[in-house]
Each structure stands twice: as C-alpha cells, then as structure tokens.
Write a protein that holds these residues in place. Structure first.
Motif, short mmCIF file in Angstrom:
data_model
loop_
_atom_site.label_atom_id
_atom_site.label_comp_id
_atom_site.label_asym_id
_atom_site.label_seq_id
_atom_site.Cartn_x
_atom_site.Cartn_y
_atom_site.Cartn_z
N LEU B 19 0.84 -1.21 0.00
CA LEU B 19 0.00 0.00 0.00
C LEU B 19 0.87 1.26 0.00
CD1 LEU B 19 -2.90 -1.00 2.48
CD2 LEU B 19 -2.87 -1.14 -0.03
N VAL B 26 -1.24 5.28 4.96
CA VAL B 26 -1.79 4.15 5.71
C VAL B 26 -1.83 4.41 7.21
CG1 VAL B 26 -1.50 1.70 6.29
CG2 VAL B 26 -0.98 2.50 3.98
N PHE B 172 -3.74 -1.13 -5.93
CA PHE B 172 -2.92 -1.75 -4.88
C PHE B 172 -1.80 -2.62 -5.44
CE2 PHE B 172 -7.42 -1.77 -3.13
CZ PHE B 172 -7.30 -0.50 -2.58
#
Lengths: 339, 339
Positions: B19, B26, B172
C-alpha cells in the motif's frame, strides 16, 4: 490372470507388487537397456527399488518378448518415452496381442513420423494399421512414485480408458494401491506428460530460494497455480476434459512431482546455477534420467502444433530458462510481474 | 488515497508494504491485543515480521479506531477470525464508514448469532441492519504468506468482489504484489477458510512420515487432491463458483499452506504424536496461533448446517484425529484404503 510388464526400470518393477498381491502371474520383460537390471534382480535386490521383486515374478530378457506376452490378458507398458515407439512396434509383431488389454504407464509426448504426438494417438495409428481396429487402451496416471508403490505406501492411481470395452480395473486394486477410473484417457496422458515439464519449475524455484531458509513459498504457489491453469489449457485444446487437471491425475501428480523425484532434482540444479544441459548430463552420469528435460522440447513442439504456445506464458518462460539457458531468477520474476 | 488497516499482526502489517509502495497513506490500527506489537514497532522492528514497517505508516492504538478510519477510502480488515465480529461491530459505529470500500483479509468461519457463518454474510447482515444497504466488500485470498509479502517476494493475491461497484483494485498492485480479481467473493473466502483446515492434514502426513527420509509423497498427493475435491464440494453447496477452487485462491493457497506456516506446523506436531489440544496450547505459548484448529470445529459445524458432511470424508477423518484424538496413521490409512 496373467499379465506382462514391459520395462524393468522403476515403474515397471514397482507395478509388479500390486499385481502379484492380487494373485496375477507376472512376466517382467526388460528392454535391451535393462539386462543388467534383471541380472541384479536375479541375484537379490532390484537396483533402483532397493528391494527384491515379489516372489514368482518371471524375469525375461529383451530377446524373449514373445515368451513374455504369450497368453497374457493384460500388457503393462512402462518403458521410457524414448523407448515407447520401438517397443510398441515389436509388441505388435507378437502373436496374441490383438485382443490384449494394454495399460500404459509411459509418460510423455513421443516423436511419431517426424511429429510430436500423444502416445495413445501414435499407438492407436500403429495398432489400427496392423489390425484394422483400435486397441483396448488404458492410460495410467496419478501421483505414483514407483519407489513408494513398491514399498506399499498408500497410493492413488487414475486409469483413463479409451472405451467401455476395457474390463474392470478393480482387479488390480489392493489396500495400498487405489484406482479410480475415467473415460478421459487423453486428459490423463497429457497430465502425465506435462506435469513432468511443469515440475521442473517448482524445482528451479526451490533451487533458487530454498537454501538458507529464504522465503519463496508465495512465489512457488503462484507457479503451481499457473502450471495447473496452463495444463487445463493444453487439455482443453487437445479435446480432453479440462476438469481432469483438477483430479489426482493432474494437480495430484503435479504436487507429488514438485515435492520429490528426478524432475524436481533436475530443476533444483538449474535453480542453483548449473547450466541446463550440464545438469542433465550430470544426472545421466548418476543414472538418473530427468524426463522433463527432453519432455520440454517435445512438449513445446506439441503445443506449437496446436498453435497455443502464446496461451502458455509459463511454459514459454521455462523454455527460455532450460533450452535458451536464460537466467532463471530474472525470467521467473519477470513472468510474475506480468501477471 | 488514504487507507486504514485494522489489525497489526502478521497480515495487517504486511499489507502496509504494497500500500505504501503505491503512495497510499496508511493508518495501521492495532486491536486491544496488539498494543505491545505497536510499541515494538515504534522502537524499531515489527516483532513478527522482523523488520521495521514502511516509513510513514501511522500507528494507532485500539482506543483510536475513529481516528484510524477518519477520511479513508478503503479499510483493510486483518484481525483474527475470533476478533472479526467485535472489531467489525466497533467499525460500524465509526463515522464515514458507510461509503468506504472494505477489504477483508481475515480468514475463517465465524460464529454469528450462535451459528457458524461465512464472514462476508455475517458482516453484510450487520452492515445492512445499520445502514440499510450492502457494503462495498472484497474478500482477499490467494497464496499470501505475510512474512514473504513484507519482504517483497513475488506474490499473487485474489480479490473477490461482491459487486461491480467496487473501484479498480489495480491501485494496490505493485511489481511484487500481483492481484487478480473475481466476482466470486464467496468462493474466495470459503477457500481461505477451509484451506487452513485441510492444510493440517498435509502437516500431519509430514509429521507421521517426513522424518528419516521415509516415503510418503504418493500419500500426501492423494490427500492434496482429495482436499481440493472436498473444497470444490463446499463451494458448490454454498452457491459459490466451484471453479474458484482451481485458481490461486484455492489450490494455490492450499499449496502454500501445506508447505509452510503455522497450520502445517501444528499438523506436524500432531503427526509426530502430540495430543491435538496440547499441540495447540504449546504453539499458543510460543505466540503462534494455528487457526486451522478452531477453524476445524467451526468448519465442521458449517458443513453440517449445509448437510454435506457425508460428502467430505477427509474432513471427517481430520475431525476424528483432531477433535476426538484418534490415531492419525490408522485413520488416514483407513481413509486411503476406502477410496
């Protein structure tokens, strides 16, 4: 019942165990390459299986093929794929073969009239030319390492019949040698042929990463599932039932071949950096034939004949590694990043 | 883009690598069980993954769930299966969740309102009750060992969407984290849940025979193919696409789980003769949770709810070994001889 087994290497010798277990009288015939093996068996142990053959198995040298098949109901052919066409050709010259059931444990694609061909198709053409009819043919596959079968390890084999005329194969079943049957003989033989080829990849992956506890299981699982998907494509385009890939004949055999055996060991040598042709020669010197190596070349010619090589990118990557001696890590990483 | 990851164990922490690689901001939220883990991460390495988390990952303790999910487009849930219902319930109480995409890495069957249930079904019921609509849900599966993902090993994951409304998951994807998508989310989650259970068997087989070079590969390949066949039955009877078993989500994940990891190790201990509940406790003391152990009990209740337990003889054998502490060798040999 009386049966002949042709080929006294690993698999031919191993199948004599369940057959004799079921009270079948077995003639084990060795090819011209097996004479030494038979001598060893007469003195004691089978040199590959490391144990004596079952009592009562009759050993017959290459000169006595007619004697070996005389009066038998079933012939099990377990010679190497290179030996198949010459042996089958000799077999057709023997008396009493026309009505015999033929069980084929030989795995691979063969060269027939200058072209790569499925074993059962080449054999059917030869049989038809001689007798004007199709043979009673069963392609035998599934996850069966010969050494383990000979030692009574629970084993599941898949018998792929080509017609409903073949008698009940439960005659060969023992508590440790389980058999399931299918009418998709073509699927069974193609799985047997190509899993040897794809198993090289799992060996290469192990050779590249499997030392010093390096991590690589995600990678090898990715290769395993792609191999199954490509096997499915090959079966599909050969008129076989693609679902056969998902039985013990396909993923089961791919699994066992990835875990142990000569093709996996060959792949490991390549993964560790040995030149592919040198790795093959080294194993030959140790009297170990990795059938996946010649199998790959014939296999690629076979899929090219079907014009499906572009749908098999992993097979193409393997070809680049093995035949063109490309860098395994670079090629496999590039393959993965293209998914 | 901004995402929250719930659960700071193996998988939650590992997913932060791809990610952040893609420039996604994140927030990693730890459950009430993860507080120590977060402290370690702040001081240096993640204690399980044995490396520091990517720079920029924000660590949030269990008290700050609202802060963790504030303004995020995507929530990745990677708590243990036992933790799923309580965490999801808390999540539904947070603002801004109604429109978030939910990606679920938790594997297993959960207990919901006293019954065994698929995670996505339990969650959908909870979500609908709260918001009167279905969540944007993706079940994440495939052969992904967290440790390997965190170390950039080429990995293939399968994202099973529940509707066409979920945005493009290629956001992703990285060169080492490959993603394929399917609309069979139910198939993906059932494969993830049950492969942990079936992998115990391959571990048991290794534990029984894998020492001192004993032969057993035919046997383990037989178990592998039977496990795939039973997985297919479970998907079939749950309204999923049975073909999903034959992708990386099914056989790929079963393969990797059979090769390495906690469930396999647990099975090995049992195969070597340790009592099943003692083996589980031993691993717990080493802070290793073999989810296949509780997963087996819930899994069997799930298949009983579908009334298909008789079609899953291998699952039944496993239950006898693990829950009823039967002799593994006898039970597996009896299973094989009944094929």
């Amino acid at each position: 019942m009386k049966a002949a087994v042709l080929g006294a290497g690993y698999m031919g010798s191993a199948i004599t165990f369940p057959l004799t277990h079921r009270g079948i009288a077995v003639n084990l015939w060795g090819t011209w390459l097996d004479d030494d093996m038979l001598s060893s068996c007469r003195r004691g142990k089978h040199p590959r299986l490391q144990k004596p053959l079952p009592a009562g198995v009759r050993l017959l040298p290459s000169s006595e093929l007619q004697e070996a098949v005389d009066g038998v109901q079933a012939v099990f052919i377990a010679v190497s794929s290179i030996g198949f066409i010459p042996v089958f050709s000799k077999l057709l010259g023997c008396g009493g073969i026309k009505e015999a059931e033929i069980y084929v444990l030989t795995k691979g694609i063969v060269e027939y009239q200058g072209k790569p061909e499925r074993i059962s198709r080449a054999a059917a053409a030869m049989f038809e030319k001689k007798f004007g009819q199709q043979p009673l043919w069963v392609s035998v596959g599934g996850p069966v390492k010969a050494m383990e079968l000979a030692h009574g390890i629970p084993t599941l084999s898949i018998y792929g019949q080509n017609s409903k005329a073949v008698p009940d194969i439960s005659r060969f079943r023992t508590p440790y040698y389980r058999i399931r049957s299918t009418y998709d003989g073509v699927g069974v033989e193609l799985c047997s042929a190509f899993k040897n080829v794809y198993a090289l990849l799992l060996g290469i992956c192990d050779g590249l990463y499997g030392q010093q506890d390096r991590l690589y299981h995600n990678f090898s699982a990715l290769l395993f599932s792609q191999a199954a998907a490509e096997l499915k494509e090959i079966l599909s385009c050969s008129g076989a039932d693609p679902e056969t890939v998902y039985t013990a004949a396909g993923i089961g055999d791919l699994y066992v071949t990835a875990q142990s055996g000569r093709n996996r060991r060959y792949g490991e040598l390549v993964g560790r950096g040995m030149q592919p042709h040198k790795a093959y020669q080294k194993m030959m010197r140790d009297q170990e034939i990795a059938e996946g190596y010649p199998g790959l070349k014939l296999g690629l010619r076979y899929v090219k004949k079907l014009c499906i090589e572009r749908r098999l990118p992993l097979l193409g990557s393997l070809y680049t590694i093995i035949v063109e001696a490309g860098n395994p890590e670079k090629i496999l990483t590039r393959f993965a990043s293209g998914l």
